[in-house]
Motif scaffolding. Structure first.
Motif, PDB file in Angstrom:
ATOM      1  N   THR A  23       0.809  -1.221   0.000  1.00 49.73           N
ATOM      2  CA  THR A  23       0.000   0.000   0.000  1.00 49.73           C
ATOM      3  C   THR A  23       0.841   1.270   0.000  1.00 49.73           C
ATOM      4  O   THR A  23       0.287   2.362  -0.061  1.00 49.73           O
ATOM      5  N   ARG A  24       2.157   1.145   0.062  1.00 44.51           N
ATOM      6  CA  ARG A  24       3.010   2.331   0.017  1.00 44.51           C
ATOM      7  C   ARG A  24       2.965   2.928  -1.380  1.00 44.51           C
ATOM      8  O   ARG A  24       2.914   2.214  -2.381  1.00 44.51           O
ATOM      9  N   SER A  25       3.014   4.246  -1.460  1.00 44.14           N
ATOM     10  CA  SER A  25       2.917   4.904  -2.764  1.00 44.14           C
ATOM     11  C   SER A  25       4.072   5.869  -2.999  1.00 44.14           C
ATOM     12  O   SER A  25       3.914   6.893  -3.659  1.00 44.14           O
ATOM     13  N   ASP A  26       5.240   5.548  -2.451  1.00 41.79           N
ATOM     14  CA  ASP A  26       6.391   6.439  -2.608  1.00 41.79           C
ATOM     15  C   ASP A  26       7.341   5.995  -3.719  1.00 41.79           C
ATOM     16  O   ASP A  26       8.387   6.612  -3.917  1.00 41.79           O
ATOM     17  N   TYR A  27       6.994   4.948  -4.456  1.00 41.83           N
ATOM     18  CA  TYR A  27       7.811   4.510  -5.589  1.00 41.83           C
ATOM     19  C   TYR A  27       7.043   4.721  -6.887  1.00 41.83           C
ATOM     20  O   TYR A  27       5.810   4.697  -6.912  1.00 41.83           O
ATOM     21  N   GLN A  28       7.791   4.907  -7.962  1.00 40.63           N
ATOM     22  CA  GLN A  28       7.187   5.224  -9.254  1.00 40.63           C
ATOM     23  C   GLN A  28       6.741   3.959  -9.989  1.00 40.63           C
ATOM     24  O   GLN A  28       7.484   2.986 -10.059  1.00 40.63           O
ATOM     25  N   PRO A  29       5.526   3.987 -10.560  1.00 40.69           N
ATOM     26  CA  PRO A  29       5.009   2.817 -11.269  1.00 40.69           C
ATOM     27  C   PRO A  29       5.608   2.630 -12.649  1.00 40.69           C
ATOM     28  O   PRO A  29       5.353   1.625 -13.306  1.00 40.69           O
ATOM     29  N   ALA A  30       6.388   3.607 -13.101  1.00 44.00           N
ATOM     30  CA  ALA A  30       7.099   3.516 -14.377  1.00 44.00           C
ATOM     31  C   ALA A  30       6.146   3.179 -15.519  1.00 44.00           C
ATOM     32  O   ALA A  30       5.069   3.741 -15.617  1.00 44.00           O
ATOM     33  N   SER A  31       6.524   2.234 -16.369  1.00 38.32           N
ATOM     34  CA  SER A  31       5.752   2.002 -17.598  1.00 38.32           C
ATOM     35  C   SER A  31       4.414   1.311 -17.384  1.00 38.32           C
ATOM     36  O   SER A  31       3.651   1.157 -18.333  1.00 38.32           O
ATOM     37  N   MET A  85       5.305  12.741 -17.142  1.00 37.36           N
ATOM     38  CA  MET A  85       4.343  11.872 -16.469  1.00 37.36           C
ATOM     39  C   MET A  85       4.048  10.636 -17.300  1.00 37.36           C
ATOM     40  O   MET A  85       3.604   9.613 -16.775  1.00 37.36           O
ATOM     41  N   SER A  86       4.317  10.701 -18.607  1.00 40.30           N
ATOM     42  CA  SER A  86       4.076   9.557 -19.482  1.00 40.30           C
ATOM     43  C   SER A  86       4.925   8.359 -19.098  1.00 40.30           C
ATOM     44  O   SER A  86       4.604   7.223 -19.444  1.00 40.30           O
ATOM     45  N   LEU A  87       6.025   8.613 -18.369  1.00 40.11           N
ATOM     46  CA  LEU A  87       6.911   7.527 -17.959  1.00 40.11           C
ATOM     47  C   LEU A  87       6.598   7.034 -16.550  1.00 40.11           C
ATOM     48  O   LEU A  87       7.357   6.246 -15.989  1.00 40.11           O
ATOM     49  N   GLY A  88       5.481   7.481 -15.985  1.00 39.33           N
ATOM     50  CA  GLY A  88       5.077   6.989 -14.664  1.00 39.33           C
ATOM     51  C   GLY A  88       5.971   7.467 -13.555  1.00 39.33           C
ATOM     52  O   GLY A  88       6.413   6.670 -12.727  1.00 39.33           O
ATOM     53  N   VAL A  89       6.242   8.781 -13.521  1.00 40.52           N
ATOM     54  CA  VAL A  89       7.170   9.303 -12.515  1.00 40.52           C
ATOM     55  C   VAL A  89       6.470   9.725 -11.227  1.00 40.52           C
ATOM     56  O   VAL A  89       7.116  10.174 -10.293  1.00 40.52           O
ATOM     57  N   MET A  90       5.147   9.609 -11.185  1.00 43.86           N
ATOM     58  CA  MET A  90       4.420   9.906  -9.951  1.00 43.86           C
ATOM     59  C   MET A  90       4.493   8.702  -9.015  1.00 43.86           C
ATOM     60  O   MET A  90       4.913   7.624  -9.407  1.00 43.86           O
ATOM     61  N   GLY A  91       4.105   8.885  -7.762  1.00 49.20           N
ATOM     62  CA  GLY A  91       4.089   7.753  -6.845  1.00 49.20           C
ATOM     63  C   GLY A  91       2.807   6.946  -6.981  1.00 49.20           C
ATOM     64  O   GLY A  91       1.752   7.489  -7.301  1.00 49.20           O
TER      65      GLY A  91
END
Length: 747
Positions: A382-390, A496-502
């Motif tokens: 449930t942590r959301s501090d890593y990027q989901p990337a592609s 943001m297209s590269l999934g740089v958000m958490g």
């Protein structure tokens, strides 16, 4: 007068004097009239004192011990996962206790319970005398008195407590129903094995819920109340076993006497030995993570935290025992068994989180949060501090379908649309310069969207995000379920297209479950139901509610994602006979790696994160288990495949039911030369920080129709449980790990 006459006169005078003389000594105080008067006076004094006591003593609130209960957490099938709390008690309404089981307690303790006044004056008097003489605990109390002692008072042996018990019992009997009293008595009594109340006792001695108890089992539990430790058949000595069986027979015979049990049924009953004592499940391992998340859900939906922590709640989770064990085993066999944290620092840094969701119900059926709630306090699922990337790229395509987007040249964006896949090609139409590298800086020339998704080509999806509109992409992501940084004001930019958000595995599982559910919104939920007694039930929202995007858009994305599994970066999970869709993701610097995918019946997101132990800082995963870069098609995909392969069965749906209203058949791009697919030399950056383009950034489409090339689907096979290959084919790179020149992440 003669001598005889004189004697008679003297005797007569003596008798007269005797009659008129006052009594002397003790007789002056204890004539029969006086004794009667004493008794009447004492009685009046006693009645007066009791009247004063009766009107001065009120029914108190329940004592703290009677209110203290464990909160019970159950798997979806009703079996207990854990109990949380210092007291192992779970109160149940009388309606859940079979009638004959109710009668076993009345037959054991108080045959005239239904007709008495709530007290036994003779028993109370005997108890007062024995208490005054220091003889300790004595029997003879009614069920009402025992309930009052358990629920309102204490267990101390004093005259004042016995008098209070008498008064309160009379009042309770007048003010409450017999069913209320019996329910309270059965739920507050102690049965041994740490179990307070019949539900906890039923679990402890017969491993079943109270509504499944037989009359023979109920009679045993009723017998326990006289001497819980001595009468525990599993641990009792020969004499204890003999005594408890004798009491069991006594109870059943009393039931026959009261016409609560027929003689023929009584004769057919056999003593049902209880199971051996078992430890109460704790909060170790994954259980702690699950319980914490369940609480968060309940408190968010309005359950009062203080009231909940007081106990008495039964929380049924969506977690399925079989799937939960399968997920834990998959992580172990595919990753943790291969780590050597003593010799490699990076193996200490590797963290895994995973969430598995039923797309039709929204229930979270399995979760892996880390090494254990008592070892790694952050829940990786449930942590959301890593990027989901592609794994974010399918959301861009979903937004394109949903908004009817076109390329810079006005061509509708579908799986067949051709883009320029040159690495580091600057995007067109954006005020913010951005020219992302593809993985290994590989260029693809003209490439259709299907193949770009298969190979996770960064340059294509950066341009597509601008073509669709960055704000529209953000809105689609929120509609699909990304509620972390995207919702909280993430800076809208081409990167943001590269999934740089958490994002968290739970979040991404919800997004993909919405796609799997034909665009109907899925908000993954841990809790199926939560209730306390008969009258208090948590009001929980429907996890599948509302249409996030159209079915045509969702199903079209699903069809494209099957190609990632069939002929792309997700080949490691490919299974013969089972249609699967999914997407890999690998962030820049290899700090995270993902595989999120689904079948028609199940969605699972697996995230792998590099975290420096004890510091919480993000570090690279490169070198994990003695290897090189960790792609999404590596450990995450293998964990996903091992888990999904072990949970799918003969009832699993093997084919997606897709309604692709949009043109979703990819057109074949012009033949690609070897030079176009090989790594290229990085162009020289311009003053703006963006490399000079080597080709036109405008997507192109063929001038003449070409033969559609549909994604290769797995061969049709009977719906049998899939068997994954023990050594899956090496997955190609997932298009993510750029060289970091842009300071952005791919995936």
């Amino acid at each position: 007068m003669g001598r005889a006459d004189d004697r008679r006169a003297r005797q007569k005078g003596a008798r007269r004097a005797k009659k008129t003389a006052k009594p002397g000594g003790i007789r002056r105080f204890f004539t029969w009239k006086m004794v009667l008067g004493y008794f009447v006076g004492l009685g009046a004094l006693g009645v007066g004192a009791f009247a004063i006591l009766y009107f001065s003593v009120d029914i108190p609130d329940a004592n703290a011990e009677a209110r203290a209960e464990a909160n019970i957490y159950k798997y979806g099938d009703g079996s207990i996962m854990a109990k949380e709390g210092t007291v192992n008690r779970e109160s149940v309404p009388l309606s859940k206790i079979p009638k004959k089981v109710q009668h076993t307690f009345v037959a054991a303790e108080n045959k005239d319970f239904y007709t008495d006044s709530g007290v036994s004056f003779s028993g109370t008097a005997r108890g007062l005398i024995n208490t005054a003489l220091g003889r300790g605990k004595q029997g003879g109390s009614t069920i009402t008195q025992q309930f009052v002692k358990n629920y309102y008072l204490s267990q101390e042996q004093t005259i004042s407590r016995k008098l209070n018990e008498l008064v309160i019992s009379l009042k309770v009997d007048q003010q409450e129903s017999k069913d209320y009293i019996l329910q309270g008595y059965i739920n507050t009594s102690y049965y041994g094995r740490g179990a307070y109340g019949i539900q906890a006792a039923s679990r402890a001695y017969y491993n079943k819920d109270v509504d499944k108890l037989t009359v023979a089992q109920g009679a045993y539990l009723a017998a326990l109340l006289q001497a819980p430790s001595q009468y525990d058949y599993s641990t009792a000595g020969p004499n204890g076993k003999k005594l408890v069986v004798a009491r069991w027979n006594y109870i059943l015979n009393n039931m026959v006497e009261k016409d609560w049990l027929s003689k023929s049924e009584r004769d057919g009953l056999k003593f049902d030995k209880p199971i051996a004592p078992r430890p109460i499940p704790g909060l170790e391992g994954q259980t702690g993570y699950v319980i914490l998340e369940a609480k968060k859900e309940l408190f968010k939906e309005g359950v009062d935290e203080k009231e909940f922590e007081a106990g008495g709640w039964t929380v049924t989770l969506n977690i399925e025992k079989k799937k939960q064990k399968a997920l834990e085993k998959a992580v172990q066999t595919e990753l943790t068994d291969k780590l050597d944290p003593k010799d490699r620092q990076v193996d200490k840094d590797a963290q895994v989180g995973a969430i598995s969701v039923d797309p039709k119900t929204g229930g979270i059926v399995a979760m892996y949060g880390g090494a254990g709630a008592t070892q790694h306090y952050i829940n990786n699922a449930t942590r959301s501090d890593y990027q989901p990337a592609s794994t974010f790229k399918p959301l861009i395509l979903a937004s394109a379908y949903e908004n009817g987007a076109t390329t810079q040249s006005g061509t509708p964006i579908t799986a067949s649309t051709l883009y320029d896949g040159t690495s580091r090609r600057p995007v067109k139409g954006s005020d913010t310069a951005f020219s992302p590298p593809n993985e290994d800086n590989k260029s693809y020339g003209e490439i259709n969207v299907q193949k770009a998704m298969n190979k996770s080509v960064n340059s294509v999806f950066a341009q597509m995000a601008v073509d669709v509109g960055l704000d529209k992409v953000k809105n689609t992501a929120m509609d699909l379920g990304m509620v972390g940084e995207v919702k909280n004001g993430f800076d809208v930019r081409p990167a943001m297209s590269l999934g740089v958000m958490g994002a968290s595995p739970k979040e991404m599982a919800g997004v993909y479950a919405t796609l799997d559910n034909h665009g109907k919104k899925v908000t993954p939920a841990f809790v199926k139901s939560a209730e306390k007694g008969e009258d208090q039930t948590a009001q929980l929202p429907d996890p599948t509610n509302g249409q996030a995007i159209s079915r045509g858009a969702a199903d079209s994305v699903t069809q494209v994602l099957t190609g990632v599994v069939d002929d792309g970066t997700g080949q490691a999970v490919r299974t013969k006979g089972q249609e699967m869709a999914g997407k890999t993701g690998t962030s820049d610097d290899n700090k995270s790696a993902w595989f999120t995918g689904y079948t028609p019946d199940l969605v699972t997101s697996v995230g792998m994160f590099g975290e420096r132990e004890g510091k919480g800082t993000q570090v690279t995963l490169k070198g994990t288990a003695g290897g090189g870069r960790v792609n999404g098609g590596d450990f995450p995909a293998k964990i996903w495949g091992a888990y999904m392969g072990s949970t799918l069965d003969d009832d699993s749906t093997t084919k997606f039911d897709l309604d692709t209203e949009l043109d979703n058949q990819p057109q074949a791009p012009p033949p690609t030369t070897e030079a176009e697919e090989s790594p290229t030399t990085s162009p020289t950056p311009t003053d703006s920080g963006s490399p000079t383009p080597t080709k036109s950034a405008t997507p192109t489409t063929p001038t003449t129709p070409t033969t559609p090339a549909t994604p290769t689907l797995p061969p049709t096979a009977p719906p049998t449980a899939p068997t994954l290959p023990t050594a899956p084919p090496t997955a190609p790179g997932d298009g993510g790990d750029g060289d970091g020149d842009q300071g952005q992440e791919g995936g």
